[in-house]
Motif scaffolding. Structure first.
Motif, PDB file in Angstrom:
ATOM      1  N   THR A 168      53.073  24.891  46.677  1.00  0.00           N
ATOM      2  CA  THR A 168      51.814  24.311  46.204  1.00  0.00           C
ATOM      3  C   THR A 168      51.658  22.862  46.679  1.00  0.00           C
ATOM      4  OG1 THR A 168      51.785  25.713  44.241  1.00  0.00           O
ATOM      5  CG2 THR A 168      50.491  23.696  44.154  1.00  0.00           C
ATOM      6  N   ALA A 169      52.702  22.062  46.484  1.00  0.00           N
ATOM      7  CA  ALA A 169      52.628  20.648  46.865  1.00  0.00           C
ATOM      8  C   ALA A 169      52.430  20.492  48.366  1.00  0.00           C
ATOM      9  CB  ALA A 169      53.902  19.934  46.425  1.00  0.00           C
ATOM     10  N   ILE A 170      53.167  21.274  49.146  1.00  0.00           N
ATOM     11  CA  ILE A 170      53.066  21.182  50.608  1.00  0.00           C
ATOM     12  C   ILE A 170      51.671  21.564  51.077  1.00  0.00           C
ATOM     13  CG2 ILE A 170      53.856  22.267  52.754  1.00  0.00           C
ATOM     14  CD1 ILE A 170      56.660  22.432  51.422  1.00  0.00           C
ATOM     15  N   MET A 195      50.890  34.266  36.028  1.00  0.00           N
ATOM     16  CA  MET A 195      51.547  33.204  36.781  1.00  0.00           C
ATOM     17  C   MET A 195      50.756  31.897  36.650  1.00  0.00           C
ATOM     18  SD  MET A 195      52.404  33.124  40.872  1.00  0.00           S
ATOM     19  CE  MET A 195      50.688  32.923  41.360  1.00  0.00           C
ATOM     20  N   ILE A 196      49.436  31.993  36.715  1.00  0.00           N
ATOM     21  CA  ILE A 196      48.597  30.804  36.605  1.00  0.00           C
ATOM     22  C   ILE A 196      48.671  30.222  35.198  1.00  0.00           C
ATOM     23  CG2 ILE A 196      46.218  29.968  36.669  1.00  0.00           C
ATOM     24  CD1 ILE A 196      45.720  32.003  38.930  1.00  0.00           C
ATOM     25  N   SER A 197      48.578  31.102  34.190  1.00  0.00           N
ATOM     26  CA  SER A 197      48.616  30.607  32.808  1.00  0.00           C
ATOM     27  C   SER A 197      49.978  30.015  32.462  1.00  0.00           C
ATOM     28  CB  SER A 197      48.269  31.729  31.822  1.00  0.00           C
ATOM     29  OG  SER A 197      49.247  32.762  31.869  1.00  0.00           O
ATOM     30  N   ASP A 198      51.044  30.576  33.035  1.00  0.00           N
ATOM     31  CA  ASP A 198      52.389  30.044  32.786  1.00  0.00           C
ATOM     32  C   ASP A 198      52.560  28.638  33.353  1.00  0.00           C
ATOM     33  OD1 ASP A 198      53.126  32.294  31.452  1.00  0.00           O
ATOM     34  OD2 ASP A 198      54.312  33.162  33.072  1.00  0.00           O
ATOM     35  N   ASN A 199      51.685  28.290  34.304  1.00  0.00           N
ATOM     36  CA  ASN A 199      51.770  26.968  34.931  1.00  0.00           C
ATOM     37  C   ASN A 199      50.720  26.001  34.390  1.00  0.00           C
ATOM     38  OD1 ASN A 199      53.803  26.784  37.377  1.00  0.00           O
ATOM     39  ND2 ASN A 199      52.999  28.865  37.378  1.00  0.00           N
ATOM     40  N   SER A 206      48.554  24.553  38.625  1.00  0.00           N
ATOM     41  CA  SER A 206      47.506  25.416  38.068  1.00  0.00           C
ATOM     42  C   SER A 206      46.145  25.115  38.678  1.00  0.00           C
ATOM     43  CB  SER A 206      47.448  25.268  36.547  1.00  0.00           C
ATOM     44  OG  SER A 206      47.143  23.940  36.182  1.00  0.00           O
ATOM     45  N   THR A 207      45.827  23.841  38.894  1.00  0.00           N
ATOM     46  CA  THR A 207      44.537  23.487  39.502  1.00  0.00           C
ATOM     47  C   THR A 207      44.435  24.027  40.915  1.00  0.00           C
ATOM     48  OG1 THR A 207      44.407  21.470  38.173  1.00  0.00           O
ATOM     49  CG2 THR A 207      43.012  21.579  40.127  1.00  0.00           C
ATOM     50  N   PHE A 208      45.506  23.884  41.672  1.00  0.00           N
ATOM     51  CA  PHE A 208      45.537  24.381  43.037  1.00  0.00           C
ATOM     52  C   PHE A 208      45.263  25.885  43.062  1.00  0.00           C
ATOM     53  CE2 PHE A 208      48.271  26.552  46.152  1.00  0.00           C
ATOM     54  CZ  PHE A 208      47.718  26.100  47.336  1.00  0.00           C
ATOM     55  N   MET A 209      45.962  26.631  42.183  1.00  0.00           N
ATOM     56  CA  MET A 209      45.824  28.083  42.189  1.00  0.00           C
ATOM     57  C   MET A 209      44.457  28.532  41.693  1.00  0.00           C
ATOM     58  SD  MET A 209      49.584  29.568  41.227  1.00  0.00           S
ATOM     59  CE  MET A 209      49.711  28.704  39.663  1.00  0.00           C
ATOM     60  N   ALA A 212      41.784  28.466  44.403  1.00  0.00           N
ATOM     61  CA  ALA A 212      41.852  29.457  45.484  1.00  0.00           C
ATOM     62  C   ALA A 212      40.807  30.547  45.248  1.00  0.00           C
ATOM     63  CB  ALA A 212      43.251  30.062  45.548  1.00  0.00           C
ATOM     64  N   GLU A 213      40.224  31.034  46.323  1.00  0.00           N
ATOM     65  CA  GLU A 213      39.272  32.134  46.218  1.00  0.00           C
ATOM     66  C   GLU A 213      39.982  33.384  45.686  1.00  0.00           C
ATOM     67  OE1 GLU A 213      36.014  32.248  46.807  1.00  0.00           O
ATOM     68  OE2 GLU A 213      35.902  30.124  47.336  1.00  0.00           O
ATOM     69  N   ARG A 214      39.257  34.190  44.914  1.00  0.00           N
ATOM     70  CA  ARG A 214      39.812  35.446  44.400  1.00  0.00           C
ATOM     71  C   ARG A 214      39.071  36.614  45.048  1.00  0.00           C
ATOM     72  NH1 ARG A 214      42.175  34.544  39.364  1.00  0.00           N
ATOM     73  NH2 ARG A 214      42.856  32.375  39.275  1.00  0.00           N
ATOM     74  N   THR A 215      39.818  37.487  45.662  1.00  0.00           N
ATOM     75  CA  THR A 215      39.237  38.692  46.237  1.00  0.00           C
ATOM     76  C   THR A 215      39.908  39.885  45.576  1.00  0.00           C
ATOM     77  OG1 THR A 215      38.814  37.625  48.367  1.00  0.00           O
ATOM     78  CG2 THR A 215      38.881  40.031  48.335  1.00  0.00           C
TER      79      THR A 215
END
Length: 383
Positions: A168-170, A195-199, A206-209, A212-215
């Protein structure tokens, strides 16, 4: 005799990718737009067997066709290490040297004067993933200035937390640097959400994820499946009527992996000449058995005994299940049922139904598989 065109192997690319045109068109435009395009950062989600891995494969193929470098990976331990090695290999193939760092400088005050620099050898300071991707992008910019790097990661929800933090950071840093980088990730939707809620307590992750677009890959419309059957069979030298092609489609329920299974076994039964309704009926039965062996059995094996018992009781219904019925069948209270319902939703085995308060199986033919194997599953749960 012509070769069977259908490919019922996990991850194998089928002859026709049915019903996914809009997803691939979004990617094509993103590759043309380059750095900063939203569809270069996306999650591909969907139930088991809906074609997530196939979609990643096809996206990678299209990116390569446009000159992008593509690295395909799965979210297992040492992911960052493998990605770093792969990026370095591609950089070296382009002939781009590793940057060396200045470790010291000196000025001579003798008759001739002069200066000297001490350079650290690449061997002594091996660049990490962020630096390697930066150098690769620099090399690609000098090469044509129109392409970049695509990384695909399957089963993203299984990634170790430390590697997720680093990836994520990279990626965030490289996007801020306007690097032509794409990160395409696939996973079961409920597991990705978990995974998102756990973060949630890690805002950067969490903001990064969430950005991201969801398909979401769903079942394919039956008319599209029927057209694909007709096209595939005809191009492979077999004949099929529109009515029988529709029977093939109906046997799949629009489920992508079943499209390959039904097609494969229907072809094998007929082998040559016209595909008939009898071929489809026999092919569907073989396909159902293989679906159970390849998808249902492994998925059930990953569950707890109570999870399997819960699903077996659900299979008594011919449609969506009510929580109150499960309380009666299992002899437990509403909280207990809610816990296991939510567990199975996160596991991608069941999903909320259209009717409020009810839930249903997320995988095709799972109800029938559970009914056929109920005694065996209950015995396993009791041991």
């Amino acid at each position: 005799m012509a070769r069977n065109p259908f490919k019922p192997t996990a991850g194998a690319t089928p002859p026709v990718l049915v019903g996914r045109d809009s997803v691939l068109e979004d990617l094509d435009e993103a590759l043309e737009d380059g750095a900063g395009s939203p569809y270069l950062l996306q999650f591909i989600t969907g139930a088991r067997g809906v074609g997530k891995t196939v979609m990643l494969t096809e996206m990678g193929r299209r990116a390569r066709q446009q000159g992008w470098i593509v690295i395909d990976e799965t979210a297992t331990p040492k992911l960052i290490q493998r990605l770093t090695s792969a990026v370095r290999r591609h950089r070296e193939e382009l002939g781009a040297p590793s940057r060396r760092r200045i470790t010291g400088a000196g000025i001579s005050l003798g008759p001739l004067g002069g200066a000297n620099l001490a350079l650290e050898s690449p061997d002594k300071a091996t660049p990490g993933l962020r630096e390697e991707i930066g150098m690769l992008c620099d090399a690609l910019d000098l090469h044509d200035g129109q392409t970049g790097l695509i990384i695909t990661v399957d089963e993203i929800h299984t990634i170790p937390q430390s590697e997720l933090d680093e990836l994520t950071a990279i990626t965030q840093h490289l996007i801020r640097e306007d690097r032509p980088l794409g990160l395409l990730m696939a996973g079961i939707p409920q597991a990705v959400e978990r995974m998102i809620s756990d973060n949630a307590q890690r805002p950067k992750v969490s903001t990064f994820m969430r950005r991201a677009e969801r398909t979401s890959l769903e079942e394919v419309p039956l008319h599209s499946v029927a057209a694909a059957f007709e096209q595939t069979l005809t191009e492979a030298g077999r004949s099929v009527s529109p009515e029988v092609a529709l029977e093939c489609a109906q046997a799949t329920g629009g489920y992508p992996f079943m499209i390959q299974l039904v097609g494969y076994h229907t072809w094998r039964i007929g082998k040559t000449g016209e595909v008939t309704s009898a071929h489809v009926t026999a092919g569907r039965e073989k396909a159902r058995k293989r679906l159970g062996d390849l998808v249902h059995a492994p998925a059930l094996a990953d569950l707890s005994p109570v999870d399997r018992t819960f699903l077996t009781h659900m299979s008594q219904d011919s449609g969506p299940t009510r929580a109150i019925d499960m309380q009666i069948r299992m002899g437990e209270g509403s909280n207990y049922i809610s816990v296991y319902r939510d567990r199975l939703i996160r596991a991608g085995m069941i999903q909320p139904a259209a009717t409020y308060g009810r839930f249903e199986f997320a995988l095709p033919e799972l109800r029938e598989y559970l009914r056929d194997h109920a005694a065996q599953l209950i015995a396993q749960s009791e041991n």
